[in-house]
Design a protein around this motif. Structure first.
Motif, PDB file in Angstrom:
ATOM      1  N   UNK A  43      48.264  24.562  -1.995  1.00 22.81           N
ATOM      2  CA  UNK A  43      48.792  25.695  -1.231  1.00 22.81           C
ATOM      3  C   UNK A  43      47.666  26.584  -0.728  1.00 22.81           C
ATOM      4  N   UNK A  44      46.671  26.823  -1.592  1.00 17.71           N
ATOM      5  CA  UNK A  44      45.525  27.665  -1.232  1.00 17.71           C
ATOM      6  C   UNK A  44      44.756  27.051  -0.067  1.00 17.71           C
ATOM      7  N   UNK A  45      44.507  25.750  -0.150  1.00 16.88           N
ATOM      8  CA  UNK A  45      43.705  25.074   0.878  1.00 16.88           C
ATOM      9  C   UNK A  45      44.478  24.984   2.189  1.00 16.88           C
ATOM     10  N   UNK A  46      45.784  24.671   2.110  1.00 18.07           N
ATOM     11  CA  UNK A  46      46.556  24.479   3.346  1.00 18.07           C
ATOM     12  C   UNK A  46      47.009  25.785   3.978  1.00 18.07           C
ATOM     13  N   UNK A  47      47.107  26.849   3.203  1.00 13.31           N
ATOM     14  CA  UNK A  47      47.504  28.149   3.758  1.00 13.31           C
ATOM     15  C   UNK A  47      48.965  28.182   4.169  1.00 13.31           C
ATOM     16  N   UNK A  48      49.290  29.080   5.077  1.00 11.08           N
ATOM     17  CA  UNK A  48      50.671  29.372   5.464  1.00 11.08           C
ATOM     18  C   UNK A  48      51.453  28.156   5.973  1.00 11.08           C
ATOM     19  N   UNK A  49      50.748  27.251   6.671  1.00 15.20           N
ATOM     20  CA  UNK A  49      51.414  26.088   7.246  1.00 15.20           C
ATOM     21  C   UNK A  49      52.083  25.222   6.205  1.00 15.20           C
ATOM     22  N   UNK A  50      51.596  25.291   4.956  1.00 20.84           N
ATOM     23  CA  UNK A  50      52.133  24.456   3.875  1.00 20.84           C
ATOM     24  C   UNK A  50      53.554  24.851   3.504  1.00 20.84           C
ATOM     25  N   UNK A  51      53.977  26.053   3.899  1.00 21.60           N
ATOM     26  CA  UNK A  51      55.303  26.525   3.485  1.00 21.60           C
ATOM     27  C   UNK A  51      56.175  26.882   4.698  1.00 21.60           C
ATOM     28  N   UNK A 110      37.488  27.250  -5.050  1.00 25.36           N
ATOM     29  CA  UNK A 110      38.863  27.317  -5.562  1.00 25.36           C
ATOM     30  C   UNK A 110      39.005  26.548  -6.878  1.00 25.36           C
ATOM     31  N   UNK A 111      38.134  25.554  -7.080  1.00 29.12           N
ATOM     32  CA  UNK A 111      38.214  24.751  -8.311  1.00 29.12           C
ATOM     33  C   UNK A 111      36.830  24.212  -8.638  1.00 29.12           C
ATOM     34  N   UNK A 112      36.582  23.985  -9.927  1.00 27.91           N
ATOM     35  CA  UNK A 112      35.303  23.384 -10.339  1.00 27.91           C
ATOM     36  C   UNK A 112      35.440  21.864 -10.297  1.00 27.91           C
ATOM     37  N   UNK A 170      43.248  17.859  12.471  1.00 22.69           N
ATOM     38  CA  UNK A 170      44.087  17.408  11.375  1.00 22.69           C
ATOM     39  C   UNK A 170      43.297  17.590  10.085  1.00 22.69           C
ATOM     40  N   UNK A 171      43.504  18.761   9.443  1.00 22.68           N
ATOM     41  CA  UNK A 171      42.672  19.191   8.327  1.00 22.68           C
ATOM     42  C   UNK A 171      42.620  18.206   7.148  1.00 22.68           C
ATOM     43  N   UNK A 231      39.592  17.984  -1.821  1.00 28.30           N
ATOM     44  CA  UNK A 231      38.571  18.150  -2.855  1.00 28.30           C
ATOM     45  C   UNK A 231      37.348  18.889  -2.319  1.00 28.30           C
ATOM     46  N   UNK A 232      36.885  18.465  -1.125  1.00 32.97           N
ATOM     47  CA  UNK A 232      35.696  19.081  -0.506  1.00 32.97           C
ATOM     48  C   UNK A 232      35.900  20.584  -0.316  1.00 32.97           C
ATOM     49  N   UNK A 233      37.011  20.954   0.337  1.00 36.34           N
ATOM     50  CA  UNK A 233      37.277  22.368   0.615  1.00 36.34           C
ATOM     51  C   UNK A 233      37.400  23.167  -0.681  1.00 36.34           C
ATOM     52  N   UNK A 234      38.070  22.591  -1.669  1.00 35.46           N
ATOM     53  CA  UNK A 234      38.258  23.286  -2.952  1.00 35.46           C
ATOM     54  C   UNK A 234      36.910  23.612  -3.583  1.00 35.46           C
TER      55      UNK A 234
END
Lengths: 276, 276
Positions: free
Chosen positions: B172-180, B239-241, B8-9, B231-234
């Protein structure tokens, strides 16, 4: 308020009308059902409901069927579409249809138990003035203003295609700010004088997925591109080329024929309880 | 199926849990209510429902209250969250909780009248395998698989802000395809062997607008940015500062405090009727 523009920009093309006439309280105003049930359970009163921008009148007729003890008045700014509404409401005794402008409704203050509008304020230059006028003709002490409007920036569909993504971007460009009014309705109602605690927002959806639904929805957009104001405006303003529009039409045709095709859009809804 | 990833990401942070525990059948599985009503009206049978990925179990408990004549089994892959579910389901006699993986459910073929999952398949690498396994344990001849999943590309909100738009792009970037996955569920269910005519898609919504709802929803995202995996993954993936994430946190705080704040998202839903 005579400076406020009142036109129906999308125009009336046959498939758009087919889509409009698919609408009922169940699929387009379910958030109002508890209010209608409460009103129709009072056997000693005859509730009065105003349906603004009623178009071809299928929601109006459906509202009337939920208020057998009441009366429903449907208004629109188009004589042409009111003729169609008269045909479709023929035989429904508790519906009256009337030419009227939402900015200056021909009714006295506090007349209606419910004032309803579906997919109307997004087409107006001044939705705040419309809410003020709707609130004016609503009964004080508990009368209800009910409104549902789009946020066309958040439609979703499958299977995806580039021309259909471009279609959605084009639609937003042509329709402007009104196309995304959905989540802003609480703010606008507050600007019109409603207290936050008297406003209940929600979101509803439309889902098109069966072969019939895909034909109706796909067909409505096909014709708006081919013959309606969407295609015309896009060409006139240089938002899209003829070839791009042809590509979008083909993509809609292909989507309509996809067995796994699903289309969803979300609509903002608010109920405003009028105070003293 | 042991190669299918099952984690569970998003992780469990306190406010995310608060949001999860706000969920009931009414606000998160209303499309299943007619099925539950039909099952609970049969006094001569004891229907069996499986709730996969039950998390902290508030939907599970709510499903059980709609099936007083039946039994509900809730499963999850996390021992940690099942302990919480046990606390919250304490006193609900017709709920059992069990550690289990959706890819290999420890139940015989055709056991359940209803197999339900809410916001589960979007987190999986192989949703088609999950549908196959869910269909396997569903009763033939009319048993129901019910599933609700997000399309995070189409959330809407007001008042708008640039950092909140950036937050949605980041998510969306972090969750990938499953988000949509929402509008694609009919397609996936057909890939898993369901016939199109046995699938009924719809869309549901969540609306957050009252002060309490804004606090719960805003709080869940604040903490996922501050302490959770988002936040951690980003940061890890660039993906983000840190400054951008701080900006998003401030924007969520500001939104939570806006009296006219409204947040809406749309969820894809399907009911699959199992054939012979």
């Amino acid at each position: 308020m005579s400076s406020n523009k009142s036109t129906y920009a999308p125009g009336y093309v046959p498939s758009q009308i087919t889509h409009h006439e698919w609408r009922t309280v169940e699929n387009s105003a379910a958030y109002l059902l508890p209010t209608l049930r409460a009103l129709s359970s009072k056997s000693d009163t005859s509730p009065l409901l105003l349906d603004i921008g009623c178009g071809s009148g299928t929601i109006t007729r459906s509202l009337a069927s939920h208020l057998p003890n009441g009366k429903v008045i449907g208004t629109d700014i188009s004589d042409e579409i009111l003729s169609r509404a008269k045909e479709l409401c023929h035989g429904t005794d508790n519906v009256t249809l009337k030419l009227a402008n939402v900015y200056s409704l021909p009714f006295e203050d506090g007349k209606f138990d419910v004032v309803h509008a579906s997919m109307v304020l997004g087409h107006l230059d001044n939705p705040v003035a419309a809410y003020r006028e709707m609130l004016r003709v609503t009964k004080p002490n508990g009368g209800i203003v009910a409104n549902r409007e789009p946020d066309l920036s958040i439609c979703t569909y499958y299977p995806r295609s580039k021309p259909m993504d471009e279609f959605h971007a084009l639609q937003l460009k042509v329709m402007g700010e009104g196309a995304v009014i959905g989540p802003k309705m609480v703010h606008l109602a507050m600007e019109a004088g409603a207290k936050r605690e008297d406003i209940t927002p929600s979101f509803g959806t439309w889902c098109y997925a069966s072969p019939e639904e895909r034909k109706i929805w796909g067909g409505a957009f096909l014709e708006r591109l081919r013959e309606g104001n969407l295609g015309k405006t896009a060409l006139e303003k240089g938002y899209a080329t003829k070839e791009e529009i042809e590509g979008m039409i083909k993509a809609w045709e292909k989507w309509s024929e996809s067995e796994d095709g699903v289309y969803g859009c979300m609509l903002g809804e608010i109920l405003i309880k009028k105070g003293m």
